[in-house]
Design a protein around this motif. Sequence first.
Motif, PDB file in Angstrom:
ATOM      1  N   GLY A 127     -36.447 -49.352  58.996  1.00  0.00           N
ATOM      2  CA  GLY A 127     -36.855 -50.700  58.598  1.00  0.00           C
ATOM      3  C   GLY A 127     -36.019 -51.771  59.273  1.00  0.00           C
ATOM      4  N   THR A 174     -37.693 -54.125  62.216  1.00  0.00           N
ATOM      5  CA  THR A 174     -37.757 -55.538  61.835  1.00  0.00           C
ATOM      6  C   THR A 174     -36.909 -56.395  62.764  1.00  0.00           C
ATOM      7  N   VAL A 213     -37.686 -54.971  53.696  1.00  0.00           N
ATOM      8  CA  VAL A 213     -38.960 -54.363  54.102  1.00  0.00           C
ATOM      9  C   VAL A 213     -38.950 -52.862  53.832  1.00  0.00           C
ATOM     10  N   SER A 244     -41.200 -50.643  51.174  1.00  0.00           N
ATOM     11  CA  SER A 244     -41.921 -49.450  51.598  1.00  0.00           C
ATOM     12  C   SER A 244     -41.583 -48.257  50.711  1.00  0.00           C
ATOM     13  N   THR A 286     -49.724 -50.660  51.904  1.00  0.00           N
ATOM     14  CA  THR A 286     -49.236 -51.641  52.875  1.00  0.00           C
ATOM     15  C   THR A 286     -49.700 -53.037  52.484  1.00  0.00           C
ATOM     16  N   LEU A 315     -47.439 -56.320  51.506  1.00  0.00           N
ATOM     17  CA  LEU A 315     -47.556 -57.547  52.295  1.00  0.00           C
ATOM     18  C   LEU A 315     -47.900 -58.784  51.473  1.00  0.00           C
ATOM     19  N   TRP A 371     -43.858 -64.703  59.682  1.00  0.00           N
ATOM     20  CA  TRP A 371     -43.300 -63.778  58.698  1.00  0.00           C
ATOM     21  C   TRP A 371     -44.135 -62.512  58.595  1.00  0.00           C
ATOM     22  N   THR A 378     -42.690 -58.625  59.487  1.00  0.00           N
ATOM     23  CA  THR A 378     -42.628 -57.609  58.437  1.00  0.00           C
ATOM     24  C   THR A 378     -43.667 -56.496  58.562  1.00  0.00           C
ATOM     25  N   LEU A 415     -42.963 -52.427  57.925  1.00  0.00           N
ATOM     26  CA  LEU A 415     -43.590 -51.846  56.743  1.00  0.00           C
ATOM     27  C   LEU A 415     -44.489 -50.671  57.118  1.00  0.00           C
TER      28      LEU A 415
END
Length: 207
Positions: free
Chosen positions: A17, A21, A59, A63, A155, A159, A170, A174, A178
Motif C-alpha cells: 500500500g 500509493t 489505503v 483494504s 473496492t 473508495l 485523490w 488511492t 487499494l
Amino acid sequence: MTLKYLIQFYRNTLLIGVIVTYIASLIFGYSKLTKYLIGGELGEFVAASIWFIVVGLLVATISQLSYFIYLFINQLGIGIFGKIWPHVQIIVTVFAIFDLVYFRFLRFGGTDQILSFIWLPIVVIIFALITSNMKNKQSTKNLWIPSMFFMVVMTTVGLIPFLRVEDTSWIYLTIFGLLICNMYQLITLPKYNALSLEERKRKSKTK
C-alpha cells in the motif's frame, strides 16, 4: 492462520500500500509532492513524502478491513441465500459498477462530462478480471464470481470517502494502491494458510 504468518500478511499488505500509493503520488500528485523535488525544496518534499506514506498506510488498512469484512459477508451470504448467493453477488457487483460512475456524476458531473467518470469502473473491472482469473486457477472450485464481487464491491466501498471529494487527484492517488492490495490479499491468503498449516504440523510433531 498462525500469528507469525498473520503478521507477515499484514506487513506485506501495508508495504504494498505504501509503495504503490507513493509511486502514484509522484506521478499524479505533482502539485502535492513532485514539484517540491523538481524545485529543490527538500524540506517540503520530505514532509509531503511522509504525508503520502501515511496515506499509503491508510489505503492498505482500508483494504485489509475490507477483506476481512468480505470474508464475514461471504459466510453470512452463504448462510442466508444458500445456492442463490452467487446470483446475489452478480447483482450487487453490477450495481457497484454503476455506482462508481453515479456517485461522482451526481455530485460533480454534467451531461457533457460523463466520459470523464467512466474510466474509474473500467480500471476496476480490468483489475477484477485479472485477479478473478488468477484466483480461479488456484482452486478446483469456481471462484470467479466471489472474486469479482470482492474486487468490485469491496473496492467501491473502500473508495467511497474519496469519491465524495471533488479533487480527482485523490482517486488517482488511492485507487491503484487499494486495487493492488486487494489483489494481493485475495491471491496470497491460501499461501499463508498453507504455511500456517505446515507450521502447526511441525509443532505437533515436536511435542
